[in-house]
Enzyme design. Structure first.
Site, PDB file in Angstrom:
ATOM      1  N   CYS A  34       0.852  -1.202   0.000  1.00  0.00           N
ATOM      2  CA  CYS A  34       0.000   0.000   0.000  1.00  0.00           C
ATOM      3  C   CYS A  34       0.883   1.246   0.000  1.00  0.00           C
ATOM      4  CB  CYS A  34      -0.952  -0.022   1.205  1.00  0.00           C
ATOM      5  SG  CYS A  34      -1.864  -1.554   1.399  1.00  0.00           S
ATOM      6  N   HIS A  91      -7.918  -3.807  -3.443  1.00  0.00           N
ATOM      7  CA  HIS A  91      -6.726  -3.319  -2.758  1.00  0.00           C
ATOM      8  C   HIS A  91      -6.417  -4.231  -1.568  1.00  0.00           C
ATOM      9  CE1 HIS A  91      -3.773  -0.296  -1.714  1.00  0.00           C
ATOM     10  NE2 HIS A  91      -4.157  -0.422  -0.454  1.00  0.00           N
ATOM     11  N   ASP A 131      -8.952  -2.147  -7.566  1.00  0.00           N
ATOM     12  CA  ASP A 131      -8.421  -1.200  -6.589  1.00  0.00           C
ATOM     13  C   ASP A 131      -8.926   0.202  -6.916  1.00  0.00           C
ATOM     14  OD1 ASP A 131      -6.794   0.527  -5.038  1.00  0.00           O
ATOM     15  OD2 ASP A 131      -5.191  -0.958  -4.997  1.00  0.00           O
TER      16      ASP A 131
END
Length: 301
Positions: A173, A269, A236
């Site tokens: 991330c 994600h 995502d």
């Protein structure tokens, strides 16, 4: 907790928990002490890697600004020297899942070092207030983070068990973006694996936001000092596929040999994070196998 669709945490248009949902998630968090409660799914069954055959330690070493930077270290037993992988956390910092990633890498024969990039301000790991987490993370600017990585490289270079000629980096991330940045900055890093980190500013980003996020990976593709494997999810919301394609094009123009981007079309994600709702039991293990193959090629062979 709701699925986190973005590297920096939820946006207003993402789902918001009711009080009942939050209470349930916090009960779940109690069952998995040490995992970031802001992202812990109620039904999570995270992988827990034991420490058999490993040496685990918590250390601190000086950063360029004089701060004693804490880090978690997991390495195989024995003298080594072992190839090293620096592990860069998500916005939640150094919590149980990042430590488990270190142990997974150590089981694969690497010395894994995970610095605590955010604790100069506060530790985001136990927090549930995303506004506060984002404030803490925003304080960790590019130069501070690169300085912390430089300090980690210098510290590992002094360890007899570390092979300073074979050092890689991986991040998740927020840390995925840091991987690209660090690979463009440090020749000592031979290889990187970036997990769903932002590649370019959002289309509606303000000039201030664009400047705050610089240098963006898409702008430093020509500066990479070694091959990077990028792993991204097609669903995502925080990393549009057009920015992924822009990064692919930038790597092609730069002739970045060995670098590639893999997209899992159905994944959200955080698809490797088995403590989150976005965990993908198909894509996650496949991507982990790709990480191991990438590091075997560039850090072991």
């Amino acid at each position: 907790m709701p699925t986190l669709h973005r590297p920096e945490g939820p946006a207003p248009e993402d789902a918001v928990l009711s009080r009942r949902g939050l209470a349930g998630a916090l009960v779940g968090a109690a069952a998995f002490a040490g995992y970031a409660p802001a992202a812990l799914a109620q039904a999570a069954q995270p992988i827990v890697t034991d420490s058999a055959g490993l040496v685990i330690s918590e250390v601190a070493y000086p950063a360029p600004d004089g701060f004693d930077l804490p880090a978690y270290v997991a390495r195989p037993e024995g003298d080594g020297p072992f190839p090293v992988v620096i592990v860069v956390s998500e916005i939640f910092g150094l919590h149980a899942w990042i430590m488990d990633i270190c142990r997974r890498l150590a089981k694969a024969g690497y010395a894994a070092v995970a610095p605590a990039f955010f604790v100069r301000v506060a530790d985001p790991a136990p927090l549930t207030d995303f506004a506060e987490i984002q404030r803490i993370v925003a304080a960790a600017g590019y130069e501070q983070v690169m300085g912390d990585i430089a300090a980690t490289l210098a510290w590992t270079d002094q360890q007899l068990w570390a092979d300073s000629d074979r050092v890689g980096i991986t991040g998740y991330c927020w840390g995925g973006k840091v991987v690209w940045q660090a690979m463009a900055r440090f020749a000592a890093l031979k290889s990187g694996v970036a997990w769903y980190g932002r590649l370019a500013p959002a289309a509606d980003a303000t000039p201030e936001q664009r400047a705050a996020g610089a240098p963006w990976p898409v702008d430093v593709a020509g500066d990479l000092k070694g091959p990077v494997l990028g792993l991204y999810g097609g669903q995502d919301r925080g990393i549009p596929l057009d920015t992924v394609e822009a990064m692919r094009a930038a790597l092609g123009r730069a002739g970045a040999a060995g670098s590639e981007i893999v997209v899992y079309p159905a994944s959200q994600h955080g698809f490797l994070a088995d403590y989150r709702a976005g965990w993908d039991p198909v894509a996650g293990p496949d991507a982990w196998a790709r990480l191991l193959a990438h590091f075997t090629t560039h850090l072991k062979d």
